[in-house]
Enzyme design. Structure first.
Site, mmCIF file in Angstrom:
data_model
loop_
_atom_site.group_PDB
_atom_site.id
_atom_site.type_symbol
_atom_site.label_atom_id
_atom_site.label_comp_id
_atom_site.label_asym_id
_atom_site.label_seq_id
_atom_site.Cartn_x
_atom_site.Cartn_y
_atom_site.Cartn_z
ATOM 1 N N GLU A 139 -28.670 -19.475 13.631
ATOM 2 C CA GLU A 139 -28.904 -20.609 12.722
ATOM 3 C C GLU A 139 -30.285 -21.217 12.938
ATOM 4 O OE1 GLU A 139 -27.104 -21.290 10.293
ATOM 5 O OE2 GLU A 139 -25.058 -20.638 10.720
ATOM 6 N N ASP A 167 -23.151 -9.675 6.622
ATOM 7 C CA ASP A 167 -23.898 -9.828 5.375
ATOM 8 C C ASP A 167 -25.420 -9.679 5.504
ATOM 9 O OD1 ASP A 167 -23.934 -12.152 6.848
ATOM 10 O OD2 ASP A 167 -23.368 -13.488 5.209
ATOM 11 N N GLU A 199 -13.729 -20.594 0.051
ATOM 12 C CA GLU A 199 -14.300 -19.942 1.227
ATOM 13 C C GLU A 199 -13.730 -18.538 1.415
ATOM 14 O OE1 GLU A 199 -16.925 -20.953 4.683
ATOM 15 O OE2 GLU A 199 -16.921 -20.738 2.518
ATOM 16 N N GLU A 224 -24.751 -18.689 -2.230
ATOM 17 C CA GLU A 224 -24.900 -17.250 -2.443
ATOM 18 C C GLU A 224 -24.607 -16.828 -3.889
ATOM 19 O OE1 GLU A 224 -24.812 -17.910 1.800
ATOM 20 O OE2 GLU A 224 -23.439 -18.564 0.218
#
EC number: 3.2.1.-
Length: 805
Positions: free
Chosen positions: A69, A215, A309, A327
């Site tokens: 992150e 991803d 989610e 996204e």
């Protein structure tokens, strides 16, 4: 924290577990949104924000953060901000800038480097910003596992840092991590798992997909080729992509599989993070499956207002949260760029309208706690401003709206802008390939297809989308109905018995007249039906035990009075007695009042005030049903019980249901809801500040337009100021002030009392009939004329509102 209108400081708020590892006391949102300001052509605001970062932000914090992150949000944010500052400086602005953000980026890069000190080269998932990796005393160095995306989403930021600064160390470490992941792929399927041991390289979780945990590993392989010009990255990506399309892609679905047995599904649901994949397919040039998967995601979004989610293969909610993830908007932008199909502008409009209708609150946009109820979470992650704002702006922007050519940049996974000119920057490693390994040109696709040649018929993309739309609309088995629930089951109903058979559940009649249910998942007609069967069996066990009633879904407390206007929705727990809000189309609406006594455990002393209102009560000292009976006796139309456990929150605690007192509770007819302390405090603070607070108790949040009736749009306030009497009409969100010419238009009871009475619109007829005090020039005709003009103006304002002006 958009509900409580303040910033989240780590350590001062209740811990949210791993979510807080993104926070490092380094002004995360400020840094993550720097290049958003530049892209939106907010040059003055961008320059001010850069100065604030340079002067106020400190990276030398004794705090443990997520390497992943911190890299994508903070390091990427600093590099994106630096790219924008350099671009502005070259155009003659920000001439004072001397690479300050780049110096901070290198400082941060050095603080992240200790995490890469492993035998494999894969980074530890966490690092202490001040002390690096020192063991348990700093909460670092003890982890053994990391996700594939966590280790494989480093190369863009680290390579950019190396090429900006001329120090190859950062790019070398990122390449080493990628090389190790490539070597550890499953050689038969060419897939990677979700979690890997950073010391041994063994796969800890062997499920493979394109969503959470993997991803951006795939994303960075392709984008590293684009940014750095290294053919090896493209070859690796193409190898993985071929396997994804062979095993994981089942258009329009993308389903996880096992890396060693790729024909075996690993789960029956999808997570929202895979919504980036159609955008990546556009970059790859594979437009058709991108259109199909994107359409499936769009229909799920329309079904639930937001992308949950996680959602099942028949498009039901699996995990109900929606933390404002960008996204889906990202893929929408890329598909529009590739096809110029105006359909994707309509998709963008849907995203935008849902954000404004359901997520917008007075201090920002609040994440959805539950897309089924519309309840909120006091959270607005930095990626919402860093990514969602960028992609929506770019989707609708004309070329002249953009301050620079975005084609000269590549977007990181956090949508930070890195210049493609870095491919020619000095790099001591050059474009290397593994010794003895030749690149397989047959697996390369050097150019993207022209969509006009790919789809010569303009109707072809529409023909791709139609079957998917129809499939999602009819996604529930059994002619559109949801699966059978235990409380509805009747053993003598043939239709129910057929549904049991489809779920793999057998019914056995025992000699004593009872029935026994047995499930064999392998006998179900599908994996989804087997999952429904397991859910049904669990419900039956709960019912048969009679220890608790069926789990009720959460309810919503929506603050609808000004200035909230329905924008703040609080997650509420239901009661197992009283009015069932799910059976009420309109819910229960009223102003809130604190009961006295606050615990509601005795006859209310302020019953005359509580009557006709919704009573606020504190948990404790007596049974919930007793509280409900006391406020009902006082004439309340509903009740809200607020937890007395300070700090409790629906963010961290499971849904709480209020049970009865063991006796018959049929006498309780009003609705009673439960708020944890944090949510209850939001309501109490609103009441403290605005005195009159109106709420709606319902099974889910309502659209604001549905909550205001015509009579409630139009209210009238009469007052006197400086010898002139005025009338204020409140119409929707418009306030119109009209002066009245004479002073005797109000009835006598208002005279001399401040003239601040609020009167309903129906009173205008009485006003017309009042005897005016003629002062020589004015008559009752002037009043009638004024009222006629007012009616005409009101119609005009109504039309304006319809036109959305």
């Amino acid at each position: 924290m958009p509900l409580t209108c303040r910033g989240r400081v780590r350590g001062l708020e209740p811990s949210r577990g791993d979510v807080d590892d993104a926070l490092g006391k380094f002004s995360l949102t400020l840094i993550d949104t720097l290049d958003t300001l530049a892209l939106l052509n907010k040059t003055a605001e961008f320059e001010k924000a850069v100065r604030r970062v340079v002067t106020d932000v400190r990276l030398d914090n004794d705090i443990v953060v997520s390497v992943f992150e911190t890299n994508i949000r903070v390091l990427g944010g600093l590099l994106g901000g630096h790219s924008m500052a350099v671009m502005l400086k070259e155009s003659g602005r920000m001439l004072w800038y001397q690479d300050e953000l780049l110096h901070m980026a290198k400082d941060l890069g050095l603080r992240l480097l200790p995490a890469f000190n492993t035998s494999s080269g894969l980074p530890y998932p966490r690092v202490n910003l001040r002390f690096g990796v020192r063991g348990p005393e700093t909460r670092t160095g003890t982890e053994t596992d990391t996700c594939t995306a966590c280790a494989g989403t480093i190369i863009l930021e680290f390579a950019a840092l190396s090429r900006f600064t001329g120090d190859p160390t950062f790019e070398a470490h990122a390449r080493r991590a990628l090389d190790f992941l490539w070597e550890k792929r499953q050689r038969n399927s060419n897939l990677v798992g979700t979690t890997i041991n950073i010391h041994s390289g063994e796969w800890v979780r062997r499920d493979s997909g394109v969503g959470a945990g993997i991803d951006s590993y795939y994303e960075y392989l392709l984008k590293a080729y684009i940014l750095l010009g290294d053919d090896q990255f493209l070859q690796r990506f193409n190898t993985h992509y071929a396997s994804i399309m062979k095993y994981i892609s089942q258009p329009p679905l993308l389903l996880d599989v096992h890396i060693h047995k790729p024909l075996l599904p690993a789960r029956t649901w999808m997570d929202s993070l895979l919504a980036f994949f159609p955008g990546l397919q556009v970059l790859k040039g594979d437009i058709r499956p991108a259109i199909e998967t994107h359409e499936m995601l769009y229909q799920v979004t329309k079904k639930h207002n937001f992308l949950p989610e996680a959602f099942t293969t028949d498009f039901r909610v699996h995990w109900a949260q929606h933390p404002l993830r960008p996204e889906f908007a990202e893929s929408t932008y890329f598909l529009y760029k590739a096809t110029r199909d105006p359909y994707y502008l309509e998709v963008g409009r849907t995203i935008l309208e849902n954000l404004n209708r359901f997520a917008r609150v007075p201090c920002g946009f609040a994440a959805m706690k539950d897309v089924r109820t519309g309840s909120h979470e006091d959270r607005m992650d930095s990626f919402f401003l860093a990514e969602m704002f960028k992609y929506l702006f770019l989707l609708f922007a004309e070329e002249e709206d953009l301050p620079f050519n975005v084609e000269d940049y590549i977007f990181t996974t956090e949508a930070h802008l890195l210049p493609l000119s870095l491919s020619t920057a000095s790099n001591s490693q050059g474009n290397v390939t593994c010794a003895g390994e030749e690149l397989d040109d047959s697996n390369f696709e050097w150019t993207c297809p022209n969509t006009r040649l790919l789809f010569p018929d303009p109707a072809f993309p529409r023909n791709l989308r139609e079957p998917i739309r129809s499939a999602v609309d009819k996604s529930y088995p059994g002619m559109g109905r949801p699966p059978l629930r235990a409380q509805d089951f009747m053993a003598n109903n043939p239709e129910h018995l057929e549904l049991l058979r489809r779920m793999g559940v057998s019914l056995i009649h025992l000699k004593d007249g009872r029935v026994q249910l047995v499930q064999h998942a392998t006998q179900a007609v599908s994996a989804v039906a087997a999952e429904d069967g397991m859910r049904f069996m669990q419900e039956m066990m709960e019912l048969s035990s009679q220890q608790q009633k069926e789990q009720l879904p959460p309810r919503a407390v929506q603050i609808i009075s000004p200035p909230f206007f329905g924008r703040v929705v609080l997650t509420a727990g239901p009661a197992q007695f009283g009015m069932d809000l799910s059976k009420s189309s309109s819910g229960v609406r009223g102003f809130v009042t604190i009961a006295e006594p606050y615990n509601g455990c005795s006859v209310l002393s302020n019953g005359e005030i509580v009557a006709g209102r919704i009573a606020l009560l504190q948990r404790g000292q007596c049974m919930f049903a007793e509280k409900a009976r006391h406020i009902q006796k006082a004439g309340a139309i509903g009740g809200i019980v607020i937890d007395d456990n300070e700090g409790s929150s629906s963010d961290t605690a499971p849904l709480f249901q209020m049970a009865g007192d063991g006796r018959n509770t049929d006498d309780v007819t009003l609705p009673l809801l439960f708020l944890f302390h944090k949510e209850g405090n939001i309501l109490l603070e609103a009441l403290k500040e605005y005195r009159e607070v109106e709420v709606l108790l319902s099974d889910k949040a309502r659209d604001r337009g549905e909550m205001l009736s015509e009579t409630e749009y139009e209210k009238m306030l009469i007052f006197e100021e400086g010898g002139t009497r005025c009338i204020i009409y409140f119409h929707s969100f418009l306030i119109i002030i009209l002066p009245f010419i004479t002073l005797s238009l109000c009835c006598d009871e208002t005279r001399g009392e401040g003239l601040d009475k609020i009167r309903a619109q129906g009173d205008t007829e009485d006003l017309k009939r009042e005897e005016p005090a003629v002062d020589g020039d004015h008559s009752s005709q002037s009043v009638d004329s004024l009222m006629a003009d007012w009616e005409e103006d009101l119609e005009a304002f109504k039309q304006m509102e319809k036109d959305e002006l």
